[in-house]
Design a protein around this motif. Structure first.
Motif, PDB file in Angstrom:
ATOM      1  N   GLU A   7      -1.426 -14.300  -2.145  1.00 40.62           N
ATOM      2  CA  GLU A   7      -1.010 -13.481  -3.284  1.00 40.62           C
ATOM      3  C   GLU A   7      -2.056 -13.519  -4.403  1.00 40.62           C
ATOM      4  O   GLU A   7      -2.235 -12.548  -5.130  1.00 40.62           O
ATOM      5  CB  GLU A   7       0.340 -13.958  -3.829  1.00 40.62           C
ATOM      6  N   ASP A  10      -4.585 -10.963  -3.661  1.00 38.86           N
ATOM      7  CA  ASP A  10      -4.057  -9.635  -3.969  1.00 38.86           C
ATOM      8  C   ASP A  10      -4.204  -9.306  -5.450  1.00 38.86           C
ATOM      9  O   ASP A  10      -4.629  -8.211  -5.815  1.00 38.86           O
ATOM     10  CB  ASP A  10      -2.577  -9.536  -3.571  1.00 38.86           C
ATOM     11  N   GLU A  14      -6.542  -6.239  -6.634  1.00 36.06           N
ATOM     12  CA  GLU A  14      -5.911  -5.112  -7.316  1.00 36.06           C
ATOM     13  C   GLU A  14      -6.427  -4.936  -8.740  1.00 36.06           C
ATOM     14  O   GLU A  14      -6.427  -3.835  -9.277  1.00 36.06           O
ATOM     15  CB  GLU A  14      -4.394  -5.264  -7.271  1.00 36.06           C
ATOM     16  N   ARG A  39      -7.136  -8.407   4.997  1.00 36.15           N
ATOM     17  CA  ARG A  39      -5.995  -8.237   4.100  1.00 36.15           C
ATOM     18  C   ARG A  39      -6.262  -7.144   3.070  1.00 36.15           C
ATOM     19  O   ARG A  39      -5.424  -6.277   2.825  1.00 36.15           O
ATOM     20  CB  ARG A  39      -5.681  -9.566   3.414  1.00 36.15           C
ATOM     21  N   SER A  42      -6.224  -3.705   4.909  1.00 34.09           N
ATOM     22  CA  SER A  42      -4.900  -3.285   5.383  1.00 34.09           C
ATOM     23  C   SER A  42      -3.940  -2.987   4.236  1.00 34.09           C
ATOM     24  O   SER A  42      -3.068  -2.137   4.362  1.00 34.09           O
ATOM     25  CB  SER A  42      -4.303  -4.329   6.326  1.00 34.09           C
ATOM     26  N   ARG A  43      -4.129  -3.662   3.098  1.00 31.96           N
ATOM     27  CA  ARG A  43      -3.276  -3.401   1.931  1.00 31.96           C
ATOM     28  C   ARG A  43      -3.837  -2.281   1.059  1.00 31.96           C
ATOM     29  O   ARG A  43      -3.313  -2.023  -0.019  1.00 31.96           O
ATOM     30  CB  ARG A  43      -3.099  -4.685   1.126  1.00 31.96           C
ATOM     31  N   LYS A  44      -4.920  -1.670   1.542  1.00 37.29           N
ATOM     32  CA  LYS A  44      -5.558  -0.535   0.856  1.00 37.29           C
ATOM     33  C   LYS A  44      -5.994  -0.891  -0.569  1.00 37.29           C
ATOM     34  O   LYS A  44      -5.938  -0.076  -1.479  1.00 37.29           O
ATOM     35  CB  LYS A  44      -4.668   0.693   0.885  1.00 37.29           C
ATOM     36  N   GLN A  45      -6.442  -2.127  -0.727  1.00 40.22           N
ATOM     37  CA  GLN A  45      -6.940  -2.565  -2.027  1.00 40.22           C
ATOM     38  C   GLN A  45      -8.388  -2.125  -2.240  1.00 40.22           C
ATOM     39  O   GLN A  45      -8.847  -2.041  -3.374  1.00 40.22           O
ATOM     40  CB  GLN A  45      -6.811  -4.085  -2.151  1.00 40.22           C
TER      41      GLN A  45
END
Length: 109
Positions: A7, A10, A14, A39, A42-45
């Motif tokens: 996290e 992330d 972001e 990660r 796949s999380r489109k960051q």
């Protein structure tokens, strides 16, 4: 209590606060460089080329005295290239090392 988990990656991704991905220790389940890249993609960051650059060219730019012949695909560089499955970057399919194919279809030549 503070927890070091994915996290945190992330939040940084972001907020566009990651310049490089490098480590001398990746002892957890989630914290390998390839896992971090996978990660973020796949999380489109961020797009794949940018995510990969965090662990290649960006690191070479940050420490040129250690990575002078690495980090970029261009003439005069080592030409080490790893080709992975798109859905699982940990699954290596082909490797070109020093300009020579040394792994083909996941088999060492």
């Amino acid at each position: 209590r503070w927890r070091n988990g994915p996290e945190n990656l992330d939040v940084l991704a972001e907020a566009d606060l990651i310049d490089t991905l490098s480590t001398d220790f990746a002892g957890g389940d989630w914290d390998t460089i390839l896992s971090a890249i996978q990660r973020m993609i796949s999380r489109k960051q961020m797009p794949a080329p940018r995510a990969v650059a965090l662990a290649t060219g960006n690191v070479a730019r940050a420490i040129p005295e250690l990575a002078g012949d690495r980090g970029f695909i261009e003439r005069g560089k080592r030409a080490d290239i790893v080709i992975c499955d798109a859905h699982n970057l940990a699954r290596v399919r082909h490797v070109i090392a020093n300009g020579r194919l040394v792994v083909e279809n996941a088999r060492i030549l």
